[in-house]
Design an enzyme around this catalytic site. Structure first.
Site, PDB file in Angstrom:
ATOM      1  N   TYR A  55       3.554   6.168   9.604  1.00  0.00           N
ATOM      2  CA  TYR A  55       3.881   4.493  11.099  1.00  0.00           C
ATOM      3  C   TYR A  55       3.723   3.261  10.073  1.00  0.00           C
ATOM      4  CZ  TYR A  55      -0.407   3.475   8.295  1.00  0.00           C
ATOM      5  OH  TYR A  55      -1.574   3.976   7.952  1.00  0.00           O
ATOM      6  N   ARG A 106       1.313  -1.041   0.679  1.00  0.00           N
ATOM      7  CA  ARG A 106       0.049  -0.142   0.330  1.00  0.00           C
ATOM      8  C   ARG A 106       0.546   0.507   0.087  1.00  0.00           C
ATOM      9  NH1 ARG A 106      -3.037   0.845   5.255  1.00  0.00           N
ATOM     10  NH2 ARG A 106      -0.844   2.486   5.934  1.00  0.00           N
ATOM     11  N   HIS A 146      -3.574   4.345   5.120  1.00  0.00           N
ATOM     12  CA  HIS A 146      -5.327   3.771   4.448  1.00  0.00           C
ATOM     13  C   HIS A 146      -6.264   4.337   3.900  1.00  0.00           C
ATOM     14  CE1 HIS A 146      -8.595   1.143   6.012  1.00  0.00           C
ATOM     15  NE2 HIS A 146      -9.032   1.908   5.666  1.00  0.00           N
TER      16      HIS A 146
END
Ligand SMILES: Cc1ncc(C[n+]2csc(CCOP(=O)(O)OP(=O)(O)O)c2C)c(N)n1
Ligand SMILES: [Mg+2]
Length: 359
Positions: A276, A264, A268
């Protein structure tokens, strides 16, 4: 990656494989490969536009980019036949585009305009159209797996020659629905293909923190069905592996699980800066970018020139310019629309008379 946190072991092992650049052997010809290239670029460029529009406050709701993962959606959906049915989830815009969803619909929907597929009542990729073999996404992770197993069963009962396909993230493979749905599909031996997109993270949780297995594909053995790992950043490999699974399903061989390893490349969602994620992982995976790799492949194999590939991108740019302008100039739905389409034929008489189930 020797970094550890709270004694839970290495922070994140989803290191990119070595940057060996040869893509998988394929049965696809030049025209088909150029079509794949167009869908990959269309997906990336559409999401990039949406990212800009999000920052301008024009997107209503969230934007969950598939940047870096486009080859999974595009390569797998490309393996389907016209009569097949898909149940995409939030990062599968590429699959929707391959199956015929138009940039106009996407722009209208993300900006919640009256002329969007949901009439402005829902956002992002949350729309479906059964007449086009498109089951609407469901936010509850895993919930589409039993639904799509049911679609496959219905197809068989109705004598239709269809294969049902859906996708699930690494995080979603740890839900109850994943196990129940896949077991159901296996026991019924229905024509169903499940693509697990292992992109290293479920929101901020690295894959190794929510499962002890390295390969999600091994979960297939628990249901007695084939499970195969594929390089999710090689669109040709994704296509070939998925095509085998689709052909097997169509021939009565039952369901399969395909695990596509990818990464990814954003947070998100658009609001998440992915602070992170160790920066070196982004660097490693950038070298494995699925579109750059395919671009180099097309040039190296003599299938296209730089100019031809640039022309594909320029044509997409023109379409997106027009569709963004059109959506921005389109009206939002009138407030009364919120009351429409809730019941098939209006509310039941009892509700009007004082409430359903009133004593
Ligand atoms: C059953 C369920 N639990 C939790 C959530 C909240 N949620 C939405 S996306 C997400 C992370 C999903 O991670 P993954 O399955 O790996 O997919 P990815 O976002 O990486 O594509 C979570 C926990 C949800 N939508 N459904
Ligand atoms: Mg994930």
């Amino acid at each position: 990656m020797a970094k550890t946190s709270r004694g839970l072991g290495p922070l994140h092992p989803q290191a990119a494989p070595a940057a060996a650049d040869r893509l998988a052997r394929t049965s696809l010809g030049r025209e088909q490969q150029l079509e794949l290239y167009r869908y990959l670029q269309l997906t990336r460029m559409t999401e990039a536009r949406l990212g800009n529009l999000y920052r301008q406050g024009k997107v209503v709701g969230g934007l969950y980019s598939s940047r870096g993962q486009e080859a999974v959606s595009v390569g797998s959906a490309y393996a389907l036949a016209p009569q097949d049915v898909i149940g995409p989830i939030i990062r599968n815009l590429g699959a929707m585009l391959v199956r015929g969803v138009q940039p106009r619909e996407v722009m209208m929907q993300y900006m919640a305009r009256a002329d969007s597929p949901t009439g402005g009542k829902d956002a992002n990729t949350h729309f479906g159209d059964i007449s086009r073999g498109l089951v609407a996404p469901i936010s509850m992770l895993g919930a589409l797996i039993p639904v799509m197993a049911g679609v496959a069963l219905a197809g068989r009962m109705l004598g239709k020659d269809l294969v049902a396909m859906t996708w699930i993230g690494d995080g979603g493979t740890s839900t109850g629905d994943f196990h129940e749905g896949l077991n159901l599909a296996a026991v019924l031996n229905v024509p169903f293909v499940l693509i697990a997109e292992n992109n290293g993270y479920a929101y901020s949780t690295p894959t190794e923190r929510q499962m002890r297995i390295k390969n999600i594909a091994v979960r297939a053995a628990a249901y007695g069905i084939p499970g195969e790992v594929v390089d999710g950043n090689d669109v040709l490999a994704v296509y070939e592996v998925t095509k085998r699974a689709v052909d097997r399903a169509r021939a009565g061989g039952g369901p399969s699980l395909v695990e596509a390893k990818t990464f990814r490349m954003k947070g998100h969602a658009e609001h998440d800066d992915a602070g992170y994620v160790p920066p070196e992982l982004f660097e490693q995976w950038r070298l494995r970018d699925p579109i750059d790799r395919f671009h180099r492949h097309l040039l190296a194999e003599g299938l296209a020139s730089e100019d031809e590939l640039a022309a594909i991108a320029a044509e997409i740019d023109k379409v997106l310019d027009a569709e963004v302008d059109r959506a921005l100039a389109s009206p939002f739905p009138p407030p009364e629309r919120a009351l429409e389409g809730v019941y098939e034929e209006g509310p039941p008489a009892e509700a009007e008379a004082g409430g359903v189930g009133a004593p």
